[in-house]
Design a protein around this motif. Structure first.
Motif, PDB file in Angstrom:
ATOM      1  N   SER A 283       0.849  -1.192   0.000  1.00 28.67           N
ATOM      2  CA  SER A 283       0.000   0.000   0.000  1.00 28.67           C
ATOM      3  C   SER A 283       0.882   1.239   0.000  1.00 28.67           C
ATOM      4  CB  SER A 283      -0.908   0.004   1.240  1.00 28.67           C
ATOM      5  OG  SER A 283      -1.712   1.183   1.272  1.00 28.67           O
TER       6      SER A 283
ATOM      7  N   ASN B 198      -4.893  -5.529  -3.303  1.00 26.96           N
ATOM      8  CA  ASN B 198      -6.292  -5.113  -3.450  1.00 26.96           C
ATOM      9  C   ASN B 198      -7.090  -5.600  -2.243  1.00 26.96           C
ATOM     10  OD1 ASN B 198      -8.845  -5.836  -6.004  1.00 26.96           O
ATOM     11  ND2 ASN B 198      -8.649  -4.083  -4.661  1.00 26.96           N
TER      12      ASN B 198
ATOM     13  N   GLN C 163     -12.970  -2.324   4.303  1.00 28.89           N
ATOM     14  CA  GLN C 163     -14.030  -1.422   3.862  1.00 28.89           C
ATOM     15  C   GLN C 163     -13.779   0.015   4.290  1.00 28.89           C
ATOM     16  OE1 GLN C 163     -17.915  -2.967   4.915  1.00 28.89           O
ATOM     17  NE2 GLN C 163     -17.409  -5.029   4.201  1.00 28.89           N
TER      18      GLN C 163
ATOM     19  N   SER D  93     -10.501   1.634   2.269  1.00 31.89           N
ATOM     20  CA  SER D  93     -10.349   1.275   0.856  1.00 31.89           C
ATOM     21  C   SER D  93     -10.027   2.469  -0.047  1.00 31.89           C
ATOM     22  CB  SER D  93     -11.605   0.556   0.354  1.00 31.89           C
ATOM     23  OG  SER D  93     -11.513   0.275  -1.023  1.00 31.89           O
ATOM     24  N   PRO D  94     -10.794   3.568   0.007  1.00 29.48           N
ATOM     25  CA  PRO D  94     -10.502   4.673  -0.927  1.00 29.48           C
ATOM     26  C   PRO D  94      -9.101   5.255  -0.750  1.00 29.48           C
ATOM     27  CG  PRO D  94     -12.711   4.903   0.008  1.00 29.48           C
ATOM     28  CD  PRO D  94     -12.023   3.831   0.791  1.00 29.48           C
TER      29      PRO D  94
ATOM     30  N   HIS E  89      -6.494   3.843   0.581  1.00 31.62           N
ATOM     31  CA  HIS E  89      -5.526   2.808   0.179  1.00 31.62           C
ATOM     32  C   HIS E  89      -5.297   2.875  -1.333  1.00 31.62           C
ATOM     33  CE1 HIS E  89      -3.651  -1.052  -0.545  1.00 31.62           C
ATOM     34  NE2 HIS E  89      -4.747  -1.589  -1.038  1.00 31.62           N
ATOM     35  N   ALA E  90      -6.371   2.941  -2.104  1.00 28.02           N
ATOM     36  CA  ALA E  90      -6.254   2.984  -3.559  1.00 28.02           C
ATOM     37  C   ALA E  90      -5.604   4.285  -4.031  1.00 28.02           C
ATOM     38  CB  ALA E  90      -7.631   2.817  -4.195  1.00 28.02           C
TER      39      ALA E  90
ATOM     40  N   LEU F 207     -13.644  -6.708   1.577  1.00 28.25           N
ATOM     41  CA  LEU F 207     -14.453  -6.153   0.506  1.00 28.25           C
ATOM     42  C   LEU F 207     -15.142  -7.282  -0.250  1.00 28.25           C
ATOM     43  CD1 LEU F 207     -12.025  -3.472  -0.986  1.00 28.25           C
ATOM     44  CD2 LEU F 207     -13.896  -3.099   0.612  1.00 28.25           C
TER      45      LEU F 207
ATOM     46  N   GLU G 182     -12.579  -0.598  -5.827  1.00 35.75           N
ATOM     47  CA  GLU G 182     -11.285  -0.107  -5.352  1.00 35.75           C
ATOM     48  C   GLU G 182     -10.270  -0.100  -6.486  1.00 35.75           C
ATOM     49  OE1 GLU G 182      -9.471  -1.251  -1.390  1.00 35.75           O
ATOM     50  OE2 GLU G 182      -8.078  -2.283  -2.739  1.00 35.75           O
TER      51      GLU G 182
END
Length: 298
Positions: free
Chosen positions: A140, A178, A183, A186-187, A189-190, A229, A237
């Motif tokens: 990450s 991924n 949850q 997630s945003p 992280h991406a 997720l 994601e």
């Protein structure tokens, strides 16, 4: 074929792309081995230790006697061969060049922390001796996610290592997980993983789906609210990650056994095509060419 003159401590792991490589252990286990998402080196026999240098050099010599110039690729195992000193790695690479003259690529896993005491000049020396590719499990680019999984790294430390490798002329294959942020994270992280890749511009980028064959107990010790997720959530994601990536020429693979939707291409040339395929799967997952659960090989 006769047994190889190499002592392996099972289980032995290597990247999928090293399937045809000679696996040469120069260490056992992982020197960090505290990441709460990773179970690869938790078995008692995989406790970290550098292999005896004379043993490694003897294995190389005996492999040369047995296999000659037939070996084309070598992967230095186990989890982080790059934790060895530059001197020891140089001795290994020199022995490979001398005793296995057919080798055209030497690679290894690499933790960013392995490079904190190695200069770009030292890495250039290793590159000149034949080390051409390292696999960096960044996992990450988000500092909160990295802290929750006890990675022992940050955005800054990962970027520093990746840039140092680039300066030395060593190709980098980076892995992002991924679903690692669950949850709640997630945003970010991406988004921050994409930001890390945009600054590093690695030669190769792979995404795998996080999984826990032995359960989630270790992960939840420092991440109690983590929730996995759904397949749709994983693709959403991935859409954030892909749409944020601004890569010039990176080979991208999301085709590991853990991935539900197989994506392959070069970024940025294939970015729009990949996003189109991904968004179609998000809009109609029931019609998407998803890998069946039984085929995911986890």
């Amino acid at each position: 074929m006769p047994a190889l003159p190499i002592h392996y401590v099972e289980p032995v792991y290597r990247p999928p792309s090293e399937a045809d490589s000679l696996i040469l252990p120069v260490t056992d286990g992982c020197s960090w081995n505290r990441c709460t998402f990773c179970e690869m080196y938790t078995a008692p026999q995989k406790r970290f230790r550098p292999r005896d240098e004379a043993e490694v050099l003897d294995s190389i010599k005996r492999c040369g006697d047995q296999l000659g110039a037939g070996v084309k690729r070598i992967f230095l195992a186990d989890g982080d061969a790059m934790t060895l000193s530059t001197r020891r790695l140089a001795n290994v690479l020199e022995a490979i060049r001398r005793d296995l003259p057919g080798v055209r690529r030497v690679s290894s896993y690499c933790l960013p922390r392995n490079l904190r005491k190695k200069s770009a000049g030292e890495l250039r020396e290793l590159a000149d001796l034949g080390l051409s590719l390292v696999y960096v499990g960044a996992e990450s680019g988000d500092d909160e996610v990295l802290a929750r999984i006890n990675k022992g790294e940050t955005f800054a430390s990962s970027l520093d290592a990746l840039q140092k490798l680039q300066q030395a002329g060593i190709k980098r294959s980076v892995m992002i997980l991924n679903g690692l942020g669950g949850q709640t994270l997630s945003p970010q992280h991406a988004l921050n993983s994409a930001r890390l890749m945009n600054e590093a511009q690695p030669e190769f980028l792979a995404t795998l789906v996080v999984s826990f064959p032995k359960g989630e107990t270790r992960l939840r010790e420092n991440f109690p609210e983590w929730e996995p997720l759904s397949v749709l959530g994983l693709m959403q994601e991935m859409e954030i990650l892909l749409s944020t990536l601004e890569l010039k020429r990176t080979v991208f693979r999301s085709d590991h056994a853990s991935n539900w939707l197989v994506l392959r291409g070069t970024l940025g040339a294939d970015k729009q095509r990949l996003l189109q395929d991904l968004r179609a799967a998000i809009a109609a997952p029931e019609a998407a060419p998803l890998r069946p659960a039984w085929a995911r090989g986890l």
